[in-house]
Write a protein that holds these residues in place. Structure first.
Motif, PDB file in Angstrom:
ATOM      1  N   TYR A   1       8.804   2.345  -6.552  1.00 36.83           N
ATOM      2  CA  TYR A   1       8.319   3.470  -7.343  1.00 36.83           C
ATOM      3  C   TYR A   1       6.800   3.394  -7.448  1.00 36.83           C
ATOM      4  O   TYR A   1       6.242   2.355  -7.817  1.00 36.83           O
ATOM      5  CB  TYR A   1       8.940   3.415  -8.734  1.00 36.83           C
ATOM      6  CG  TYR A   1       8.536   4.591  -9.608  1.00 36.83           C
ATOM      7  CD1 TYR A   1       9.187   5.817  -9.467  1.00 36.83           C
ATOM      8  CD2 TYR A   1       7.514   4.473 -10.533  1.00 36.83           C
ATOM      9  CE1 TYR A   1       8.819   6.890 -10.254  1.00 36.83           C
ATOM     10  CE2 TYR A   1       7.142   5.541 -11.331  1.00 36.83           C
ATOM     11  CZ  TYR A   1       7.793   6.754 -11.188  1.00 36.83           C
ATOM     12  OH  TYR A   1       7.440   7.815 -11.966  1.00 36.83           O
ATOM     13  N   CYS A   2       6.127   4.484  -7.094  1.00 35.34           N
ATOM     14  CA  CYS A   2       4.676   4.554  -7.221  1.00 35.34           C
ATOM     15  C   CYS A   2       4.321   5.298  -8.495  1.00 35.34           C
ATOM     16  O   CYS A   2       4.706   6.460  -8.673  1.00 35.34           O
ATOM     17  CB  CYS A   2       4.068   5.263  -6.011  1.00 35.34           C
ATOM     18  SG  CYS A   2       2.278   5.463  -6.173  1.00 35.34           S
ATOM     19  N   ALA A   3       3.589   4.619  -9.377  1.00 37.79           N
ATOM     20  CA  ALA A   3       3.239   5.220 -10.668  1.00 37.79           C
ATOM     21  C   ALA A   3       2.256   6.371 -10.492  1.00 37.79           C
ATOM     22  O   ALA A   3       2.211   7.285 -11.310  1.00 37.79           O
ATOM     23  CB  ALA A   3       2.638   4.158 -11.579  1.00 37.79           C
ATOM     24  N   ILE A   4       1.442   6.318  -9.441  1.00 34.93           N
ATOM     25  CA  ILE A   4       0.457   7.377  -9.202  1.00 34.93           C
ATOM     26  C   ILE A   4       1.143   8.633  -8.666  1.00 34.93           C
ATOM     27  O   ILE A   4       0.883   9.742  -9.118  1.00 34.93           O
ATOM     28  CB  ILE A   4      -0.630   6.892  -8.213  1.00 34.93           C
ATOM     29  CG1 ILE A   4      -1.226   5.550  -8.663  1.00 34.93           C
ATOM     30  CG2 ILE A   4      -1.713   7.953  -8.045  1.00 34.93           C
ATOM     31  CD1 ILE A   4      -1.901   5.570 -10.009  1.00 34.93           C
ATOM     32  N   CYS A   5       2.008   8.440  -7.688  1.00 34.45           N
ATOM     33  CA  CYS A   5       2.741   9.575  -7.112  1.00 34.45           C
ATOM     34  C   CYS A   5       3.875  10.037  -8.027  1.00 34.45           C
ATOM     35  O   CYS A   5       4.393  11.132  -7.853  1.00 34.45           O
ATOM     36  CB  CYS A   5       3.348   9.180  -5.763  1.00 34.45           C
ATOM     37  SG  CYS A   5       2.137   8.764  -4.502  1.00 34.45           S
ATOM     38  N   ALA A   6       4.272   9.199  -8.963  1.00 34.94           N
ATOM     39  CA  ALA A   6       5.450   9.455  -9.798  1.00 34.94           C
ATOM     40  C   ALA A   6       6.669   9.728  -8.939  1.00 34.94           C
ATOM     41  O   ALA A   6       7.438  10.666  -9.160  1.00 34.94           O
ATOM     42  CB  ALA A   6       5.189  10.596 -10.776  1.00 34.94           C
TER      43      ALA A   6
ATOM     44  N   LYS B   1       9.242   7.646  -5.556  1.00 32.28           N
ATOM     45  CA  LYS B   1       9.457   6.480  -4.700  1.00 32.28           C
ATOM     46  C   LYS B   1       8.735   6.676  -3.372  1.00 32.28           C
ATOM     47  O   LYS B   1       8.817   7.748  -2.773  1.00 32.28           O
ATOM     48  CB  LYS B   1      10.952   6.271  -4.463  1.00 32.28           C
ATOM     49  CG  LYS B   1      11.630   5.576  -5.622  1.00 32.28           C
ATOM     50  CD  LYS B   1      13.043   5.178  -5.261  1.00 32.28           C
ATOM     51  CE  LYS B   1      13.675   4.382  -6.416  1.00 32.28           C
ATOM     52  NZ  LYS B   1      15.068   4.045  -6.117  1.00 32.28           N
ATOM     53  N   ARG B   2       8.051   5.631  -2.947  1.00 35.45           N
ATOM     54  CA  ARG B   2       7.301   5.685  -1.700  1.00 35.45           C
ATOM     55  C   ARG B   2       7.642   4.486  -0.834  1.00 35.45           C
ATOM     56  O   ARG B   2       7.983   3.416  -1.340  1.00 35.45           O
ATOM     57  CB  ARG B   2       5.790   5.660  -1.988  1.00 35.45           C
ATOM     58  CG  ARG B   2       5.271   6.839  -2.785  1.00 35.45           C
ATOM     59  CD  ARG B   2       5.559   8.148  -2.110  1.00 35.45           C
ATOM     60  NE  ARG B   2       4.886   9.246  -2.802  1.00 35.45           N
ATOM     61  CZ  ARG B   2       5.250  10.525  -2.674  1.00 35.45           C
ATOM     62  NH1 ARG B   2       6.283  10.843  -1.908  1.00 35.45           N
ATOM     63  NH2 ARG B   2       4.589  11.460  -3.315  1.00 35.45           N
ATOM     64  N   ASP B   3       7.478   4.667   0.458  1.00 33.19           N
ATOM     65  CA  ASP B   3       7.678   3.559   1.388  1.00 33.19           C
ATOM     66  C   ASP B   3       6.375   2.777   1.497  1.00 33.19           C
ATOM     67  O   ASP B   3       5.543   3.042   2.347  1.00 33.19           O
ATOM     68  CB  ASP B   3       8.099   4.094   2.765  1.00 33.19           C
ATOM     69  CG  ASP B   3       9.499   4.687   2.722  1.00 33.19           C
ATOM     70  OD1 ASP B   3      10.308   4.247   1.879  1.00 33.19           O
ATOM     71  OD2 ASP B   3       9.774   5.579   3.523  1.00 33.19           O
TER      72      ASP B   3
ATOM     73  N   LEU C   1       0.829  -1.200   0.000  1.00 36.85           N
ATOM     74  CA  LEU C   1       0.000   0.000   0.000  1.00 36.85           C
ATOM     75  C   LEU C   1       0.865   1.251   0.000  1.00 36.85           C
ATOM     76  O   LEU C   1       1.733   1.410   0.863  1.00 36.85           O
ATOM     77  CB  LEU C   1      -0.881  -0.030   1.253  1.00 36.85           C
ATOM     78  CG  LEU C   1      -1.704   1.216   1.548  1.00 36.85           C
ATOM     79  CD1 LEU C   1      -2.847   1.341   0.553  1.00 36.85           C
ATOM     80  CD2 LEU C   1      -2.248   1.158   2.963  1.00 36.85           C
ATOM     81  N   CYS C   2       0.599   2.136  -0.943  1.00 36.98           N
ATOM     82  CA  CYS C   2       1.278   3.438  -0.927  1.00 36.98           C
ATOM     83  C   CYS C   2       0.621   4.302   0.142  1.00 36.98           C
ATOM     84  O   CYS C   2      -0.582   4.555   0.073  1.00 36.98           O
ATOM     85  CB  CYS C   2       1.177   4.119  -2.292  1.00 36.98           C
ATOM     86  SG  CYS C   2       1.861   5.797  -2.275  1.00 36.98           S
ATOM     87  N   PRO C   3       1.361   4.755   1.137  1.00 36.09           N
ATOM     88  CA  PRO C   3       0.769   5.524   2.234  1.00 36.09           C
ATOM     89  C   PRO C   3       0.386   6.938   1.821  1.00 36.09           C
ATOM     90  O   PRO C   3      -0.296   7.640   2.547  1.00 36.09           O
ATOM     91  CB  PRO C   3       1.879   5.542   3.293  1.00 36.09           C
ATOM     92  CG  PRO C   3       3.132   5.431   2.508  1.00 36.09           C
ATOM     93  CD  PRO C   3       2.806   4.569   1.305  1.00 36.09           C
ATOM     94  N   VAL C   4       0.807   7.363   0.643  1.00 30.96           N
ATOM     95  CA  VAL C   4       0.539   8.737   0.207  1.00 30.96           C
ATOM     96  C   VAL C   4      -0.739   8.811  -0.623  1.00 30.96           C
ATOM     97  O   VAL C   4      -1.635   9.585  -0.339  1.00 30.96           O
ATOM     98  CB  VAL C   4       1.753   9.301  -0.554  1.00 30.96           C
ATOM     99  CG1 VAL C   4       1.472  10.716  -1.037  1.00 30.96           C
ATOM    100  CG2 VAL C   4       2.988   9.285   0.343  1.00 30.96           C
ATOM    101  N   CYS C   5      -0.846   7.966  -1.656  1.00 34.89           N
ATOM    102  CA  CYS C   5      -2.022   8.033  -2.527  1.00 34.89           C
ATOM    103  C   CYS C   5      -2.986   6.882  -2.277  1.00 34.89           C
ATOM    104  O   CYS C   5      -4.107   6.902  -2.760  1.00 34.89           O
ATOM    105  CB  CYS C   5      -1.604   8.062  -3.992  1.00 34.89           C
ATOM    106  SG  CYS C   5      -0.912   6.506  -4.563  1.00 34.89           S
ATOM    107  N   GLY C   6      -2.560   5.873  -1.540  1.00 35.03           N
ATOM    108  CA  GLY C   6      -3.458   4.768  -1.192  1.00 35.03           C
ATOM    109  C   GLY C   6      -3.546   3.692  -2.248  1.00 35.03           C
ATOM    110  O   GLY C   6      -4.330   2.761  -2.119  1.00 35.03           O
TER     111      GLY C   6
HETATM  112 ZN    ZN Z   1       1.459   6.688  -4.360  1.00 36.21          ZN
END
Ligand code: ZN
Length: 69
Positions: free
Chosen positions: A40-45, A47-49, A13-18
């Motif tokens: 790498y999160c494609a939505i946030c463009a 890197k996310r934890d 789960l991306c904690p930023v965009c969900g």
């Molecule tokens: Zn994201």
């Protein structure tokens, strides 16, 4: 029908965009609920934890996102 193919997947789960990313993982390395994996999160463009999120319900997932905000 009889046989099930035991394909194991991890949901991260991306904690930023969900967004939830599903990645294949070996069954012997599944015991890492809550583990942080930087991807790498494609939505946030960016890197996310990502948080390993295999067993939580949707409500718990939403709570997790709210906490991260
Ligand atoms: Zn994201």
């Amino acid at each position: 029908m009889g046989r099930r193919v035991m394909m194991k997947y991890s949901h991260l789960l991306c904690p930023v965009c969900g967004t939830t990313m599903t990645i294949p993982r070996r069954a012997d390395s599944l015991r890492i609920e809550g583990h942080i994996k930087t991807m790498y999160c494609a939505i946030c463009a960016n890197k996310r934890d990502f948080i390993e999120n295999n067993y939580r319900t949707l409500d718990q997932k939403e709570a997790l996102i709210k906490r991260a905000e």
